[in-house]
Design a protein around this motif. Structure first.
Motif, mmCIF file in Angstrom:
data_model
loop_
_atom_site.group_PDB
_atom_site.id
_atom_site.type_symbol
_atom_site.label_atom_id
_atom_site.label_comp_id
_atom_site.label_asym_id
_atom_site.label_seq_id
_atom_site.Cartn_x
_atom_site.Cartn_y
_atom_site.Cartn_z
ATOM 1 N N GLY A 407 12.138 4.523 6.039
ATOM 2 C CA GLY A 407 11.264 3.639 5.274
ATOM 3 C C GLY A 407 11.934 2.898 4.145
ATOM 4 O O GLY A 407 13.132 3.042 3.884
ATOM 5 N N MET A 408 11.127 2.082 3.488
ATOM 6 C CA MET A 408 11.590 1.333 2.310
ATOM 7 C C MET A 408 10.617 1.591 1.161
ATOM 8 O O MET A 408 9.407 1.725 1.372
ATOM 9 N N ILE A 409 11.141 1.602 -0.050
ATOM 10 C CA ILE A 409 10.334 1.997 -1.212
ATOM 11 C C ILE A 409 9.317 0.907 -1.588
ATOM 12 O O ILE A 409 9.537 -0.277 -1.307
ATOM 13 N N SER A 410 8.241 1.328 -2.238
ATOM 14 C CA SER A 410 7.229 0.369 -2.711
ATOM 15 C C SER A 410 6.947 0.623 -4.181
ATOM 16 O O SER A 410 7.295 1.667 -4.714
ATOM 17 N N GLY A 411 6.275 -0.321 -4.824
ATOM 18 C CA GLY A 411 5.998 -0.224 -6.257
ATOM 19 C C GLY A 411 4.748 0.606 -6.518
ATOM 20 O O GLY A 411 3.782 0.544 -5.762
ATOM 21 N N GLY A 412 4.756 1.388 -7.611
ATOM 22 C CA GLY A 412 3.675 2.338 -7.868
ATOM 23 C C GLY A 412 2.654 1.872 -8.892
ATOM 24 O O GLY A 412 2.669 0.740 -9.358
ATOM 25 N N GLY A 413 1.754 2.811 -9.234
ATOM 26 C CA GLY A 413 0.707 2.526 -10.217
ATOM 27 C C GLY A 413 -0.530 1.952 -9.556
ATOM 28 O O GLY A 413 -0.782 2.192 -8.370
ATOM 29 N N SER A 414 -1.287 1.146 -10.304
ATOM 30 C CA SER A 414 -2.526 0.614 -9.739
ATOM 31 C C SER A 414 -2.247 -0.466 -8.697
ATOM 32 O O SER A 414 -3.161 -0.914 -8.005
ATOM 33 N N ALA A 415 -0.993 -0.888 -8.575
ATOM 34 C CA ALA A 415 -0.635 -1.860 -7.541
ATOM 35 C C ALA A 415 -0.390 -1.185 -6.190
ATOM 36 O O ALA A 415 -0.375 -1.853 -5.158
ATOM 37 N N GLN A 416 -0.204 0.127 -6.210
ATOM 38 C CA GLN A 416 0.248 0.836 -5.004
ATOM 39 C C GLN A 416 -0.630 0.556 -3.785
ATOM 40 O O GLN A 416 -1.851 0.670 -3.848
ATOM 41 N N VAL A 417 0.013 0.192 -2.695
ATOM 42 C CA VAL A 417 -0.691 0.079 -1.409
ATOM 43 C C VAL A 417 -0.302 1.307 -0.594
ATOM 44 O O VAL A 417 0.856 1.738 -0.622
ATOM 45 N N ASP A 418 -1.261 1.898 0.113
ATOM 46 C CA ASP A 418 -0.982 3.117 0.872
ATOM 47 C C ASP A 418 -0.494 2.774 2.270
ATOM 48 O O ASP A 418 -1.093 1.939 2.940
ATOM 49 N N PRO A 419 0.524 3.486 2.733
ATOM 50 C CA PRO A 419 0.971 3.265 4.110
ATOM 51 C C PRO A 419 -0.081 3.747 5.100
ATOM 52 O O PRO A 419 -0.829 4.671 4.798
ATOM 53 N N PRO A 420 -0.126 3.140 6.285
ATOM 54 C CA PRO A 420 -1.142 3.546 7.260
ATOM 55 C C PRO A 420 -0.995 5.017 7.613
ATOM 56 O O PRO A 420 0.117 5.527 7.747
ATOM 57 N N GLY A 421 -2.123 5.685 7.720
ATOM 58 C CA GLY A 421 -2.118 7.077 8.169
ATOM 59 C C GLY A 421 -1.617 8.064 7.138
ATOM 60 O O GLY A 421 -1.482 9.241 7.428
#
Ligand code: BGC
Length: 741
Positions: A407-421
């Motif tokens: 995988g690749m990292i994503s930005g956290g906090g209230s912006a966080q989008v959840d990966p499927p499943g």
């Protein structure tokens, strides 16, 4: 957060027994199909021929005091304190505002949606993750910004939301700010233009947009107790100008005031920001919504121009009602807040086009996400044309890096989008999106040998690199809301890993997954560097398409990469005292006073303007980005009329089709007190090999003006202006002068 959500479900059951009779009216409008002719008879505000202002006024006249109060506060957020009895009415997002069912005014269902809709795992739904907001700014492309907003708007509605909390546009004054990835970079014209286009297209989907965090919320350290101190001129010309442009383009439904104080007054009770600038100077017609927990008073906030408190009603519920009844808040002041909320509801179309849940178009979202990532990945170094990789020539590739297999990292906090499943991530969990660089690279050639090493042991990674034609090192820097970085170095010994791998194989290419700038002590030793940012749901395919030349990179940096943190305007981050006592007092008291200050003495010198003015070398300048082809610039002409017009030629002098973002900077007259230059225009030119195009650009006079504090107005100064054109803020081969009266 999970437990709290469960708590809400329990309340839902309780409601069935105890409260449902009370709550019934709130749900009613969703159950009765409405006959438009009947509606306009009884509800003249449903006449779409009337303006949003007229419609809002008609509704307002019918409303009771309690109904008005209901429109100026939220009803809680899952995970924020004890859930309220009416929590079941929420849609699982950041909060909701009750509607006025008897008048056909729907609830406002609000979700965070910075780079995609938040909390989908928690709610059993699905959201596309787009590249981060900063990544999208690297496209310098209004069309891409529009596609970004449309997708989020569609997915919000599909999930039952009619309001978004996206649209972050705080300028990167402090690149260690953990939310840099949620914003659009360091230049006000670039950032404002792009956020405006994103929000315009988002709102075209009939969701209410929100631009945030207004204003000067430029670091997360002590965000609830910091006083940002800055002069009016630099604030208006830089940080506020980004908002001004974004608001002018998108006419967003709402502006979110921020946690911090500005020049002594908290942003959500700051008359200068909310009334003098926003309402009076900019003629903003929407409503001001507080950041979550950023309201600190009733009377002061209301008089200053805060229209809606979120996520609860500590100051804008019973206390507000009491203040109106006792005469300490004039009814007209309450009406103004309510009118603004209603107006935005009509203007955005959430009343005329009520939200209906539907299925998210997953494939279309993934496709858009990949294309936007391809337009946002910046090629920073490409020595001896190591890229693009030719699968006919390269036989073996080492893919190295923590998680580069999955995988690749994503930005956290209230912006966080959840990966499927996935399970709902906890606050500040590091979330790796399942977009696998290893897999994406493996698909590139039947005879390609691709091996993986996590880099946990740099020695073994180096050994693999030494046996491979090419080493690809995927490194990351995780950032989030509610934290700042201690410095701009890659964490977890990744610098050492890169050094070791590059020593073993100089044909090393580094792929950066970062939320802001990073320093690169190993830069001279590697052959290639690519900034992939937080690349979203399809990041790995986008990276592979660029590595193998299926896509020619075109993006340019929307922030400067400094050589060293000591070169920043503030080498040391200012922080609150560590005992947290000040914060506790602020969150409780209602008479909040900031506990420490950050003095933005660099003023107008934000980002490249600082490095230019201070004559500092940088690692990579603002506006920089390579292509697999070469571009040449010639024949600049500048003319003045109502605006300044520029013509110049850009030629693709290489052998591949490519896109060049041509940049125009202006130097204002010597006595203007301005930094050496500012970005005033740009253009994306698509060029075939050998093709040459004339680029014509118009620079509005406002972009050449300065803000005069004494008259509180913009002025275009008479004198000599010069214009510089080229491929980055530090590569500007064309110059022309113009004298303006
Ligand atoms: C953030 C906002 C966000 C809100 C609701 C706050 O902590 O600063 O950007 O929209 O929470 O989640």
């Amino acid at each position: 957060m999970n437990l709290a959500w469960l708590g809400n479900r329990v309340h839902l059951l309780a409601c069935v027994v105890a409260f449902c009779a009370l709550m019934e009216p709130a749900a009613a409008p969703h159950r009765h199909p409405q006959d438009p002719t009947k509606l306009t008879e009884n509800r003249p505000w449903m006449d779409r021929n009337l303006s949003p202002d007229e419609r809002a006024e008609l509704v307002l006249k019918e409303m009771t005091l309690d109904e008005k109060i209901a429109l100026i506060h939220g009803n809680g957020m899952p995970g924020w304190g004890e859930p309220r009895p009416n929590a079941y009415l929420g849609n699982g997002g950041a909060g909701f505002v009750l509607g006025v069912p008897r008048l056909g005014i729907p609830m406002i269902q609000i979700s965070d949606a910075a780079y995609g809709v938040r909390a989908s795992a928690q709610n059993g739904r699905y959201s596309t993750a787009l590249p981060s907001n900063l990544a999208s700014a690297a496209s310098w492309d209004t069309q891409s910004a529009c596609e970004y907003g449309s997708l989020i708007g569609r997915e919000l509605r599909a999930q039952g939301y009619n309001m978004t909390l996206g649209g972050g546009v705080n300028l990167t004054r402090e690149p260690r700010n953990g939310r840099t990835f949620e914003y659009m970079g360091e230049d006000p014209i670039l950032a404002g233009t792009l956020v405006g286009n994103r929000m315009k297209c988002e709102q075209e989907q009939h969701v209410m947009g929100d631009i945030k965090h207004f204003a000067m919320n430029d670091q997360e350290s002590g965000r609830n107790e910091v006083n940002s101190v800055i002069g009016k001129r630099p604030m208006r010309e830089t940080d506020l100008f980004a908002f001004q442009l974004g608001i002018a383009i998108a006419q967003p439904a709402a502006v979110m005031c921020s946690y911090n104080a500005v020049n002594g007054d908290y942003a959500c009770e700051n008359r200068f920001l909310l009334t003098d600038v926003l309402r009076k100077d900019w003629k903003f017609k929407g409503f001001v919504i507080s950041d979550w927990g950023a309201t600190h008073s009733t009377l002061k906030a209301s008089a200053a121009g805060l229209d809606q408190e979120q996520p609860l009603d500590d100051f804008y519920g019973p206390r507000y009602k009491q203040a109106v009844e006792s005469g300490s808040i004039p009814p007209a002041e309450l009406d103004e807040h309510v009118r603004r909320v209603l107006r935005s509801e009509f203007a955005s179309g959430i009343i005329d086009f009520p939200v209906k849940k539907s299925v998210v178009d997953v494939q279309a979202g993934l496709e858009t996400s990949r294309i936007l990532a391809e337009r946002s990945i910046v090629l920073l170094k490409n020595e001896k044309g190591v890229l693009p990789l030719d699968p006919g020539k390269v036989q073996s590739i080492a893919v190295i890096g923590p998680h580069a297999d999955t995988g690749m990292i994503s930005g956290g906090g209230s912006a966080q989008v959840d990966p499927p499943g996935s399970k709902a991530p906890k606050w500040q969990d590091k979330v790796w999106f399942p977009t696998s660089p290893l897999q994406a690279i493996r698909t590139r050639g039947a005879n390609l040998r691709v091996a993986f090493d996590s880099g946990a042991n740099p020695g073994s990674a180096a050994e693999l690199a030494s046996k491979s034609d090419i080493a690809l090192v995927f490194v990351y820097q995780w950032t989030s809301e509610d934290m700042d970085l201690p410095n701009l170095s890659l964490p977890e010994n990744q610098d050492a890993l890169i050094e070791k791998v590059a020593q073993a194989n100089p044909r090393t290419i580094v792929v950066l997954e970062t939320g802001t700038a990073v320093t690169m002590p190993w830069l001279d030793k590697v052959s290639g560097v690519m900034e992939a940012w937080y690349a979203g749901s399809k990041g790995a395919d986008a990276v592979a398409n660029i590595l193998f030349g299926e896509v020619n990179p075109s993006a340019k940096l929307p922030i400067t990469f400094p050589l060293d943190v000591n070169d920043l305007p503030h080498p040391q981050l200012q922080k609150p005292s560590s005992d947290g006592v000040g914060l506790a007092a602020i969150m409780k008291s209602g008479e909040a006073k900031p506990t420490f200050a950050v003095h933005y003495e660099e003023g107008l010198k934000v980002g490249y303007k600082w490095y230019d003015a201070e004559n500092k070398k940088v690692l990579f300048p603002f506006g920089f980005g390579l292509s697999y082809t070469k571009f040449e610039y010639a024949s600049l002409e500048v003319r003045a009329g109502a605006a300044v017009t520029l013509n110049f030629n850009v030629k693709n002098a290489g052998s591949r089709e490519g896109v060049e973002i041509a940049e125009v900077y202006a130097t204002l007259p010597g006595d203007s007190g301005e930094p050496p230059k500012r970005l005033v225009a740009w253009s994306r030119a698509e060029l075939k090999p050998g093709e040459s195009k004339q680029v014509s650009l118009t620079i509005p006079m406002e972009y050449l003006s300065v803000f005069d504090e004494t008259t509180n107005s913009w002025k275009r100064l008479p004198g000599n202006y010069s214009f510089h054109v080229g491929s980055s803020s530090r590569d500007l081969p064309l110059h022309a002068k113009l004298t303006l009266d």
